[in-house]
Enzyme design. Structure first.
Site, PDB file in Angstrom:
ATOM      1  N   HIS A 195       0.717  -1.300  -0.121  1.00  0.00           N
ATOM      2  CA  HIS A 195       0.124   0.025   0.115  1.00  0.00           C
ATOM      3  C   HIS A 195       0.998   1.123  -0.148  1.00  0.00           C
ATOM      4  CE1 HIS A 195      -2.950   3.067   1.483  1.00  0.00           C
ATOM      5  NE2 HIS A 195      -3.788   2.133   0.706  1.00  0.00           N
ATOM      6  N   GLU A 245      -3.969   3.095  -7.349  1.00  0.00           N
ATOM      7  CA  GLU A 245      -4.234   4.258  -6.356  1.00  0.00           C
ATOM      8  C   GLU A 245      -3.313   5.408  -6.643  1.00  0.00           C
ATOM      9  OE1 GLU A 245      -6.523   2.857  -2.704  1.00  0.00           O
ATOM     10  OE2 GLU A 245      -4.496   2.797  -2.390  1.00  0.00           O
TER      11      GLU A 245
END
Ligand code: G3P
Length: 222
Positions: free
Chosen positions: A93, A141
């Site tokens: 992430h 993202e």
């Protein structure tokens, strides 16, 4: 039934811990049952076991280390995540970046443990590199939009389209999620129409008083 997947990352938000994690998981389970859309949650490590035990929805870790069980301190093994009852994990992430070698080791360890893998990427080039490691999902993202309240689906649909193409050019079996600023059914629909298999999101669900209202909106146009 739609095969779209909505994954809610609870991050380290105070609104996503302990009792609030249970409340969000309960809302996700209810909306998932009503709509037939799969909704999962990625809580803190401490909430993996309780949420996996109390709810039927998929529970994901936010990170894991590619080490085998043994003499490691402060590491999170795939076996330990699996034993909590969790079924998958985020890897790399933007808020928990790894080296390429670490990503590969984490994906391998998670896959061997039978976990669904979601490698997060920041642009279409890293999406392609991530796809080469054969995860279950690549989640694109753009970091500058994360937590911004500005939806990637509206602000930068091109990055979604290019990432889907880049991932599928490398490995057509790898599925694609997108995230950053996702907040409504319209965002989810745009992402779906651009070829993704679902969305990864956080603040719009975790930080509101009634997450069920947002979750119902997210699935409303699928
Ligand atoms: O993991 C999901 C995340 O990074 C996106 O966050 O708050 O923009 O939905 P948010």
């Amino acid at each position: 039934m739609s095969s779209q997947f909505i994954l809610v990352n609870l991050k380290a938000y105070k609104e996503g811990m302990g009792p609030r994690a249970h409340m969000i998981a309960r809302a996700a389970e209810e909306v998932s049952e009503e709509s037939g859309i799969q909704i999962g949650v990625a809580p803190s490590f401490f909430d993996l076991h309780p949420l996996s035990k109390h709810f039927e929805i998929p529970v994901f870790a936010q990170h894991l280390d590619g080490v085998v069980p043994g003499a490691f301190t402060g590491h999170v093994t795939a076996a330990a995540v699996r034993q909590t009852g969790a079924v998958g994990t985020l890897i790399n992430h933007s808020e928990r970046r790894l080296t390429l070698a670490e990503i590969e080791a984490s994906v391998r360890a998670a896959t061997e443990a039978g976990l669904v893998t979601v490698i997060c990427s920041n642009n279409d080039m890293t999406s392609a590199a991530a796809a080469a490691l054969s995860p279950t999902y690549v989640a694109i993202e753009p970091p500058e939009l994360i937590g911004s309240g500005v939806s990637v689906a509206k602000a930068d649909p091109g990055i979604i389209q290019r990432s889907v193409a880049a991932v599928h050019a490398v490995n057509p079996k790898v599925k694609v999620l997108t995230g950053a600023g996702i907040q409504s059914g319209e965002c989810v629909k745009i992402a779906r129409d651009l070829g993704t298999d679902g969305v990864l999101l956080a603040s719009s669900v975790v930080k509101v008083e009634d997450p069920a209202i947002v979750l119902r909106d997210l699935v409303s146009l699928l």
